[in-house]
Design an enzyme around this catalytic site. Structure first.
Site, PDB file in Angstrom:
ATOM      1  CG  HIS A 110       0.451   6.425  -0.529  1.00  0.00           C
ATOM      2  ND1 HIS A 110      -0.541   7.236  -1.036  1.00  0.00           N
ATOM      3  CD2 HIS A 110      -0.119   5.700   0.465  1.00  0.00           C
ATOM      4  CE1 HIS A 110      -1.673   7.008  -0.376  1.00  0.00           C
ATOM      5  NE2 HIS A 110      -1.444   6.079   0.533  1.00  0.00           N
ATOM      6  CG  HIS A 157      -1.804   1.164   1.356  1.00  0.00           C
ATOM      7  ND1 HIS A 157      -3.121   1.163   0.961  1.00  0.00           N
ATOM      8  CD2 HIS A 157      -1.572   2.419   1.852  1.00  0.00           C
ATOM      9  CE1 HIS A 157      -3.658   2.348   1.185  1.00  0.00           C
ATOM     10  NE2 HIS A 157      -2.732   3.128   1.740  1.00  0.00           N
ATOM     11  CD  GLU A 158       1.588   3.601   3.673  1.00  0.00           C
ATOM     12  OE1 GLU A 158       1.800   4.666   3.048  1.00  0.00           O
ATOM     13  OE2 GLU A 158       0.563   3.411   4.357  1.00  0.00           O
ATOM     14  CD  GLU A 192      -5.015   6.434   0.453  1.00  0.00           C
ATOM     15  OE1 GLU A 192      -5.074   5.185   0.312  1.00  0.00           O
ATOM     16  OE2 GLU A 192      -4.243   6.992   1.246  1.00  0.00           O
TER      17      GLU A 192
END
Length: 489
Positions: A258, A254-255, A284
């Site tokens: 980003h 997930h990170e 996101e």
């Protein structure tokens, strides 16, 4: 130098100082000594005072009036500078400084209260944060809706009412899908113990697999995973649990979504308003598509299953199909970041409604824990067992990020649109992911979304990339198709 050149030089210096402030925040959440918190609050307040003075400097208005950009990029730079300036001049300098000081201190208070399961220890500083953020919202709104003014920081040109309408459209299909899934037998969960150093070695490999450039980044541990920085220094954090390696692995993926966005932006935009993600919703969209549509796909989980066998030996899951079901298991749980795709957006809707009520003054901080627990019981059907699984689980409110939460679900909506287009553009996607090769997907996302940074407005960049007007239909169709297959609906 022209007025435009002078403005951009000034802006680059301001952006550089903003990066320094961000690095102080990263340090606070990773390696800063606990006892340094009071001093760090003063440091953050001091640099915020400098930044606010630069962002509201009268010369910015003069340069904006005189600047004559020659191309689309220059016009977009001025658009973003003007938007930031118009907001900055509405907020008194002493208020901006007080918010920086208070939220820096509140982050440490929240972390300790969360560890101690003590809501009462957090409420006094939460009262201060909410009061200060309401004042800021009122200054920005100038008679308009306070929450709308706060959302503007994270998702420009979007209102609370528009978000509520999207959520109202999503909720019936999500609730119906959840009900149907929960009637079916639940796949096996992971059991046993997973060495945390081994988790971190594998999570580093996952980060690189998804395109994270460690020459310009690093992976550390924090209480709450996050991504920090832009351009040439983009850092991520994750967390480990001896009994739940998925927490570490999928937080990392997930990170990385980003971080890959920030690392993928055109380097010509470095330290300018276009040199960062255009909105948190678009941000996101990258983290969620990396984590879910790619990272939790049948193809990629087959590869990850082999990686986990190599790292941990036999860990109790029979084969890749069973592992895919385990990764995507729909089950009861309290934690937003660990929620399955079916229920995740319901966690966001809860937070959206509560923080909107807080900013409107319809909900008092002293009532927050009870309101959270009541709403959670109504939405999920079981009671919150402890504060760290309830209103203390997220860092966002302690650091003043009101208006941020709904962008997670907007990101899911945007990701649904992007994934629909990606599957058409990369027909061999599943074959690539089955080999642990994400480059087809990540290269497409870099070309169509990431490289543009802040050049286009949020909804425009999603429409340009996906070819459709952003809406929840593709996401809901994807979820129903995926989980109908998984659960034999």
């Amino acid at each position: 130098m022209t007025a435009f050149d002078e403005l951009m030089a000034f802006q680059r210096e301001t952006s550089a100082l903003g990066q320094i402030a961000g690095r102080l925040g990263w340090d606070q959440e990773t390696v800063m000594p606990r006892g340094a918190s009071p001093q760090r609050a003063e440091e953050m307040a001091a640099i915020e005072a400098v930044l606010h003075a630069r962002r509201s400097d009268p010369r910015v208005a003069e340069w904006l009036d005189q600047a004559a950009p020659q191309d689309e990029v220059g016009k977009a730079q001025l658009r973003e500078i003007r938007r930031a300036y118009d907001r900055a001049v509405k907020v008194p300098a002493d208020l901006a400084t007080a918010i920086a000081r208070t939220t820096s201190a509140a982050q440490g208070t929240w972390a300790q209260a969360r560890a101690d399961e003590d809501v009462s220890a957090f409420l006094p500083v939460m009262e201060e944060v909410v009061s200060l953020k309401r004042q800021e919202g009122e200054a920005l709104a100038q008679g308009g809706d306070v929450y709308d003014a706060m959302v503007e920081d994270y998702e420009p040109c979007t209102t609370g009412a528009q978000i509520a309408a999207i959520f109202d459209e999503m909720r019936p299909r999500l609730v119906a899908l959840r009900a149907a899934v929960l009637e079916r037998p639940e796949p096996a969960a992971l059991t046993g113990s997973f060495d945390e150093l081994t988790q971190m070695r594998l999570t580093q490999k996952l980060a690189v697999t998804f395109g994270y450039d460690l020459n310009n980044g690093r992976v550390d541990k924090a209480v709450h995973p996050f991504s920090s920085g832009s351009g040439l220094d983009v850092r991520i954090t994750t967390r480990t649990s001896e009994t739940d390696p998925f927490n570490c692995f999928y937080s990392t993926i997930h990170e990385v979504g980003h971080a890959a966005y920030e690392q993928g932006i055109d380097r010509d935009y470095l330290l300018t308003p276009l040199g960062r993600g255009v909105s948190m919703g678009v941000h996101e969209s990258q983290s969620r598509i990396y984590e879910n549509q790619l990272g939790r796909s049948r193809a990629f989980t087959g590869w990850l299953f082999d990686q986990m066998k190599d790292a941990f030996g036999d860990f109790g899951i029979a084969d890749a199909d069973a592992f895919y079901a385990t990764v995507n298991r729909v089950h009861n749980g309290y934690i937003r970041t660990e929620a399955d795709e079916v229920q995740y957006n319901l966690h966001i809707m809860l937070r959206f409604d509560l923080e909107r009520a807080l900013m409107a003054g319809d909900l008092q901080v002293s009532e927050l824990e009870a309101a959270w627990n009541d709403r959670f019981k109504a939405d999920f059907g079981y009671a919150v067992d402890k504060p760290s699984n309830g209103c203390l689980q997220d860092v966002h409110w302690s650091v003043g990020l009101f208006g941020y939460f709904p962008t997670y679900s907007l990101g899911n909506v945007y990701a649904g649109c992007l994934y629909q287009a990606l599957r058409g553009a990369v027909p061999e996607l599943d074959e690539q992911l089955a080999e642990g090769d994400t480059t087809g997907a990540t290269a497409w996302l870099r070309e169509h979304v990431q490289q543009h940074g802040g050049l286009y407005a949020p909804r425009e960049i999603i429409q340009r990339a996906s070819g459709v007007e952003p809406g929840p239909e593709p996401l809901l169709d994807y979820l129903e198709q995926k989980f109908s297959g998984l659960y034999g609906l």
